[in-house]
Motif scaffolding. Sequence first.
Motif, PDB file in Angstrom:
ATOM      1  N   GLY A   1       9.649  66.772  50.385  1.00 33.58           N
ATOM      2  CA  GLY A   1       9.016  68.086  50.325  1.00 33.58           C
ATOM      3  C   GLY A   1       7.953  68.257  51.386  1.00 33.58           C
ATOM      4  O   GLY A   1       7.774  69.347  51.948  1.00 33.58           O
ATOM      5  N   LYS A   2       7.207  67.167  51.679  1.00 36.52           N
ATOM      6  CA  LYS A   2       6.173  67.254  52.707  1.00 36.52           C
ATOM      7  C   LYS A   2       6.770  67.498  54.086  1.00 36.52           C
ATOM      8  O   LYS A   2       6.136  68.067  54.968  1.00 36.52           O
ATOM      9  N   ARG A   3       8.010  67.088  54.284  1.00 38.22           N
ATOM     10  CA  ARG A   3       8.644  67.239  55.590  1.00 38.22           C
ATOM     11  C   ARG A   3       9.592  68.443  55.635  1.00 38.22           C
ATOM     12  O   ARG A   3      10.204  68.711  56.675  1.00 38.22           O
ATOM     13  N   ALA A   4       9.748  69.117  54.504  1.00 39.52           N
ATOM     14  CA  ALA A   4      10.661  70.262  54.487  1.00 39.52           C
ATOM     15  C   ALA A   4      10.220  71.291  55.532  1.00 39.52           C
ATOM     16  O   ALA A   4       9.041  71.594  55.679  1.00 39.52           O
ATOM     17  N   GLY A   5      11.122  71.839  56.257  1.00 36.67           N
ATOM     18  CA  GLY A   5      10.836  72.815  57.300  1.00 36.67           C
ATOM     19  C   GLY A   5      10.529  72.188  58.627  1.00 36.67           C
ATOM     20  O   GLY A   5      10.247  72.912  59.589  1.00 36.67           O
ATOM     21  N   THR A   6      10.509  70.860  58.688  1.00 37.11           N
ATOM     22  CA  THR A   6      10.277  70.182  59.956  1.00 37.11           C
ATOM     23  C   THR A   6      11.577  69.579  60.453  1.00 37.11           C
ATOM     24  O   THR A   6      12.542  69.425  59.721  1.00 37.11           O
ATOM     25  N   ILE A   7      11.572  69.228  61.722  1.00 35.04           N
ATOM     26  CA  ILE A   7      12.751  68.615  62.337  1.00 35.04           C
ATOM     27  C   ILE A   7      12.486  67.132  62.522  1.00 35.04           C
ATOM     28  O   ILE A   7      11.399  66.730  62.978  1.00 35.04           O
ATOM     29  N   ALA A   8      13.448  66.343  62.172  1.00 34.68           N
ATOM     30  CA  ALA A   8      13.280  64.896  62.271  1.00 34.68           C
ATOM     31  C   ALA A   8      13.126  64.470  63.715  1.00 34.68           C
ATOM     32  O   ALA A   8      13.754  65.025  64.624  1.00 34.68           O
ATOM     33  N   GLU A   9      12.264  63.467  63.959  1.00 35.40           N
ATOM     34  CA  GLU A   9      12.056  62.927  65.288  1.00 35.40           C
ATOM     35  C   GLU A   9      13.346  62.266  65.781  1.00 35.40           C
ATOM     36  O   GLU A   9      14.179  61.837  64.996  1.00 35.40           O
ATOM     37  N   PRO A  10      13.509  62.154  67.100  1.00 39.70           N
ATOM     38  CA  PRO A  10      14.731  61.526  67.633  1.00 39.70           C
ATOM     39  C   PRO A  10      14.923  60.092  67.148  1.00 39.70           C
ATOM     40  O   PRO A  10      16.057  59.628  66.999  1.00 39.70           O
ATOM     41  N   ASP A  11      13.806  59.387  66.940  1.00 39.71           N
ATOM     42  CA  ASP A  11      13.920  57.990  66.494  1.00 39.71           C
ATOM     43  C   ASP A  11      13.774  57.851  64.981  1.00 39.71           C
ATOM     44  O   ASP A  11      13.416  56.792  64.466  1.00 39.71           O
ATOM     45  N   TRP A  12      14.018  58.913  64.273  1.00 41.22           N
ATOM     46  CA  TRP A  12      13.870  58.900  62.806  1.00 41.22           C
ATOM     47  C   TRP A  12      14.833  57.878  62.170  1.00 41.22           C
ATOM     48  O   TRP A  12      16.019  57.851  62.464  1.00 41.22           O
ATOM     49  N   THR A  13      14.288  57.018  61.296  1.00 39.46           N
ATOM     50  CA  THR A  13      15.101  55.993  60.608  1.00 39.46           C
ATOM     51  C   THR A  13      14.981  56.068  59.101  1.00 39.46           C
ATOM     52  O   THR A  13      15.663  55.339  58.382  1.00 39.46           O
ATOM     53  N   GLY A  14      14.103  56.940  58.625  1.00 38.95           N
ATOM     54  CA  GLY A  14      13.948  57.071  57.185  1.00 38.95           C
ATOM     55  C   GLY A  14      13.158  55.950  56.549  1.00 38.95           C
ATOM     56  O   GLY A  14      13.233  55.749  55.336  1.00 38.95           O
ATOM     57  N   VAL A  15      12.366  55.196  57.327  1.00 37.00           N
ATOM     58  CA  VAL A  15      11.584  54.080  56.788  1.00 37.00           C
ATOM     59  C   VAL A  15      10.283  54.608  56.224  1.00 37.00           C
ATOM     60  O   VAL A  15       9.571  55.392  56.874  1.00 37.00           O
ATOM     61  N   THR A  16       9.942  54.148  55.017  1.00 37.56           N
ATOM     62  CA  THR A  16       8.694  54.531  54.366  1.00 37.56           C
ATOM     63  C   THR A  16       7.700  53.401  54.523  1.00 37.56           C
ATOM     64  O   THR A  16       7.976  52.256  54.130  1.00 37.56           O
ATOM     65  N   ALA A  17       6.562  53.673  55.104  1.00 42.63           N
ATOM     66  CA  ALA A  17       5.528  52.651  55.265  1.00 42.63           C
ATOM     67  C   ALA A  17       4.661  52.632  54.021  1.00 42.63           C
ATOM     68  O   ALA A  17       4.057  53.638  53.648  1.00 42.63           O
ATOM     69  N   LEU A  18       4.599  51.506  53.357  1.00 39.30           N
ATOM     70  CA  LEU A  18       3.779  51.351  52.155  1.00 39.30           C
ATOM     71  C   LEU A  18       2.439  50.758  52.543  1.00 39.30           C
ATOM     72  O   LEU A  18       2.372  49.732  53.236  1.00 39.30           O
TER      73      LEU A  18
END
Length: 711
Positions: A691-708
């Motif tokens: 939801g926080k990223r809704a309406g944004t475009i993923a970066e070219p190097d997007w990997t879907g990794v969540t940093a904890l």
Amino acid sequence: MKLPRRVRLVLLGAAAPAVAALAALAISPSLQGPSVDTLYWLREALHGPRPAPDPSPVVVVGIDEETYRRPPFAGTPQALWGPRLGTVLAAMLDGGAAAIGLDLVHPTSVETLIPGFERDYLLTLRRGGRDGRLVLAKVQHQSDPLLPFRGYMIAAGVNNVRSVNLVEDPDGVLRRIPVTLAAAGADGTLQREPGMAVEVASRALKAPLELGPDGSASLGGYRLPGGGAPLLVNHATAAGAIPTYSLADLHACAEAGKSDYFAEHFKGRAVMVGTVLDVEDRKLSSNRWVTKPEGRNLPERCALPVMGELYVAGRTRDSVPGVYIHAAAISNLMSHDALAETGKAAAAALVVVLACLGALVTLAARPPVAAAGLLLLLAAWSGVAAEVFQGGLVLPYLQAALATVLVFPLALGLRFVVLDRDQRRIRNAFKLYLPGSLIDDMIASGQSPSLGGEERDLSILFCDIAGYTRMSEGMEPEALVAVLNHYFTRMTDIIEAHGGFVDKYIGDAVLAVFGAPYAIDNHARAAVSAALAMRRAMEEDSTLLASPSGRGSSRIGIATGPALIGNIGSPRRFNYTVMGDTVNLASRLEGANKYYGTAVMVSGETMLHHGDPAAFRALDTVQVVGRGEPVAVFEPLSDARRADPGERARLAAYAAALGHWRAGRFAEAADAFGKLAAGDGAALAMQRKAGKRAGTIAEPDWTGVTALTDK
């Protein structure tokens, strides 16, 4: 000075069989007879009934129940049977019988009352005696023998009378026949003369018994086992092994003049004439456990059919008519197959060897395994003894078996007192700190643990209590310790039941290892199964982590990979523990459960090693604190969740939503996760991120990794 364990083991290994062997040898004379009888049974169990030589060198003429019932014997006192017996004897002599032994002692005769009544009988005795083919019987009673009627001895010749005494063992069983007996000579001195069986065999073979100065005895070139000692009879145990003819049928045959029958059945054979009744002159012999029903396999009849109703079908008795013991001995002497007994030295050596083998088996394994090993050893010994007995040699079967059985409790008792004392000391000293398998290695090697470690592929389980602070508020220390001990005990039992061991307790956390010290087939699968069982225990047992302030819960993280395990520390103080990045990752995954609202989280390596991807739900890909490389994380599924159709649909929907997230389709991901958020902490966490990223475009190097950011 305390002897090394290996030295004590050797001494124990020698002491136990020595004591067992001495005990068995001390009662060996009492066991020898039953040992022979048991070998008859074993031989028959392995090889079936032993047949007599074909053709049999000896036959029996039986004064049987049929003789008493048929004319001309029926209703006639036995004292008047002489002429009829003489008719049969004459027919057998005419038929070419090699030797005839009368296992009958008639001390009186009607000849003194009715002169001439037994004239033909006396003439037959005279004829057989002169030919050297007839032997009369006497019985040694105390100091004076019971002799035949003097007229019979004069007719047959006083040198044609031999003793029919048999050798009775201490248990009352007749297993042997005397080779020679002491008898008064013509000059009144005691002399050695052959017994009945030896004499009949000697006459049949036309060879005298030869006694050597060294105590040996030979007959017709056959060196008798045991020399001049009583001969151990080797019975043929097949039904009707020794051909038996009814005196009644032979008398009718002789009266009918059927000389061809006597020539066919008696020529060249030794003959024993005796009583074969149900009650008279029956003896216990060494074949008592393998006797067969009587009246079977009878030879061809001559004049009369077999009288019916004389034998009970299938009935066996442990006693045999004494005449058969003589007949079996004659067969052994003529066929050279009497039984030989192992010498005392060889027998003692065999007993000691079996006792040593029994001690070796007992000391080399745990008691249940040792007991099974001893049974196998006894079975092998039984087979060897039976095979050797088949060849005519008697081994000390029961003596060696007894020594083998005795050595088991002796060795166990001594081991418990002498050796296991040290093992118990080591086990009690370390059982609270080291895995049981590692203690077993220490005991087997006889060495205490030392510093050292190795890198191995392991699965690490880290379990912590969620809500510990709230749960412990207001609790007395004693009560809190009781709650924790109950919880730790239950969790530890589950871990150990699945093949793992607890490395340590870190405050309210548990660190467990799967795959060490001993490797298991699939340590990842074992760790996951343990984690699910720990969760079920929390759900089913409401007393776990229960407190007045509220009930705590547990979170579990599992990671699989290389780790250093071994005795880590200083020479004065160390722990058997595990270290490395895999351990740290398991701890971080336990903490990551808070973010995703899950109870159990495993790494991608754990899922791969587990081998069943359908047993997991892919949660996300995360980067934990202190680790540069991201790791895919999964939630293991219980069998109930996997079997629920509705749950399977939700899992599929979550996988689709995760696909949107990883592809950078944040709006679609937020919408898909939102539909699952109710009751699913992981979906709720992913919805918030998407939801926080809704309406944004993923970066070219997007990997879907969540940093904890939290540990």
